[in-house]
Motif scaffolding. Structure first.
Motif, PDB file in Angstrom:
ATOM      1  N   VAL A 134       0.866  -1.184   0.000  1.00  0.00           N
ATOM      2  CA  VAL A 134       0.000   0.000   0.000  1.00  0.00           C
ATOM      3  C   VAL A 134       0.901   1.232   0.000  1.00  0.00           C
ATOM      4  N   THR A 135       0.701   2.091  -0.977  1.00  0.00           N
ATOM      5  CA  THR A 135       1.479   3.333  -1.047  1.00  0.00           C
ATOM      6  C   THR A 135       0.824   4.389  -0.149  1.00  0.00           C
ATOM      7  N   PRO A 136       1.534   5.486   0.149  1.00  0.00           N
ATOM      8  CA  PRO A 136       0.900   6.565   0.930  1.00  0.00           C
ATOM      9  C   PRO A 136      -0.374   7.106   0.260  1.00  0.00           C
ATOM     10  N   ASP A 137      -0.367   7.220  -1.076  1.00  0.00           N
ATOM     11  CA  ASP A 137      -1.584   7.665  -1.766  1.00  0.00           C
ATOM     12  C   ASP A 137      -2.711   6.643  -1.606  1.00  0.00           C
ATOM     13  N   GLY A 138      -2.375   5.358  -1.662  1.00  0.00           N
ATOM     14  CA  GLY A 138      -3.379   4.310  -1.464  1.00  0.00           C
ATOM     15  C   GLY A 138      -3.947   4.335  -0.056  1.00  0.00           C
ATOM     16  N   ALA A 139      -3.085   4.569   0.933  1.00  0.00           N
ATOM     17  CA  ALA A 139      -3.553   4.670   2.323  1.00  0.00           C
ATOM     18  C   ALA A 139      -4.469   5.881   2.491  1.00  0.00           C
ATOM     19  N   ALA A 140      -4.127   6.988   1.835  1.00  0.00           N
ATOM     20  CA  ALA A 140      -4.970   8.185   1.915  1.00  0.00           C
ATOM     21  C   ALA A 140      -6.341   7.914   1.290  1.00  0.00           C
TER      22      ALA A 140
END
Length: 195
Positions: A10-16
């Motif tokens: 999970v990337t930071p954008d995906g987590a957001a």
């Protein structure tokens, strides 16, 4: 297993994007920053819906989506089930499409060579429902991302795409034939020698 959909980070954008489904997205992101191995419960209906299938059948659906179709949105494995993240509204529309395919809420019995094979029911989670999503960090837990969210606006399949995948997965699982099984006691005549 197709390597095309084996992206479990999970990337930071995906987590957001995931956190945006909750009432307090910043609190969810703060929790994940402090404890990246913590699963959370998020509401469905506004950012995503979830279609839940038994693990083996869900894997067949995922294979169909990646091998023969457009791919999938995020997909998680949680307690023996596959969670396929879908476009909002899918949970409302998919049950009607499954009913049209004579799938029903209890699954579907298909006759194959004289024996009944049950195709499992799909559970649809939408507005008013919530699901537990795996943590963004990779853990040793059986709860994990198979296709992790990696952007703030991931592509999410709609009900028609998931119906397509489910029907193809069912057909590949039971090898449905449009012809009834042959009557083993019937006499067979060679009609090719007719005059």
């Amino acid at each position: 297993m197709s390597s095309a959909w084996n992206a479990s980070h999970v990337t930071p954008d995906g987590a957001a994007w995931l956190a945006s489904a909750g009432t307090y997205p910043r609190s969810t992101l703060a929790l994940w920053e402090e404890r990246p191995d913590a699963p959370v419960v998020l509401p469905c209906g506004s950012v995503f819906d979830v279609v839940s299938a038994p693990a083996m059948f869900g894997r067949r659906m995922l294979d169909r989506l990646w091998d023969d179709g457009p791919g999938s949105g995020p997909v998680a494995e949680f307690r023996g089930r596959m969670l396929l993240f879908a476009a909002p509204g899918t949970a409302q529309r998919l049950p009607a499409l499954l009913e049209w395919e004579e799938w029903g809420t209890q699954g579907r019995d298909v006759r194959e060579t004289g024996r009944a094979v049950t195709v499992p029911p799909l559970l649809c989670h939408g507005t008013g429902d919530a699901v537990t999503v795996p943590p963004p960090a990779r853990t040793a837990s059986p709860t994990r991302w198979l296709v992790a969210p990696d952007t703030r606006q991931p592509w999410l399949p709609g009900p028609e795409v998931l119906l397509w995948a489910a029907v193809r997965a069912a057909r590949s699982a039971v090898r449905i034939s449009i012809f009834p099984p042959a009557d083993q006691g019937a006499k067979v005549y060679d009609v090719s020698r007719r005059r």
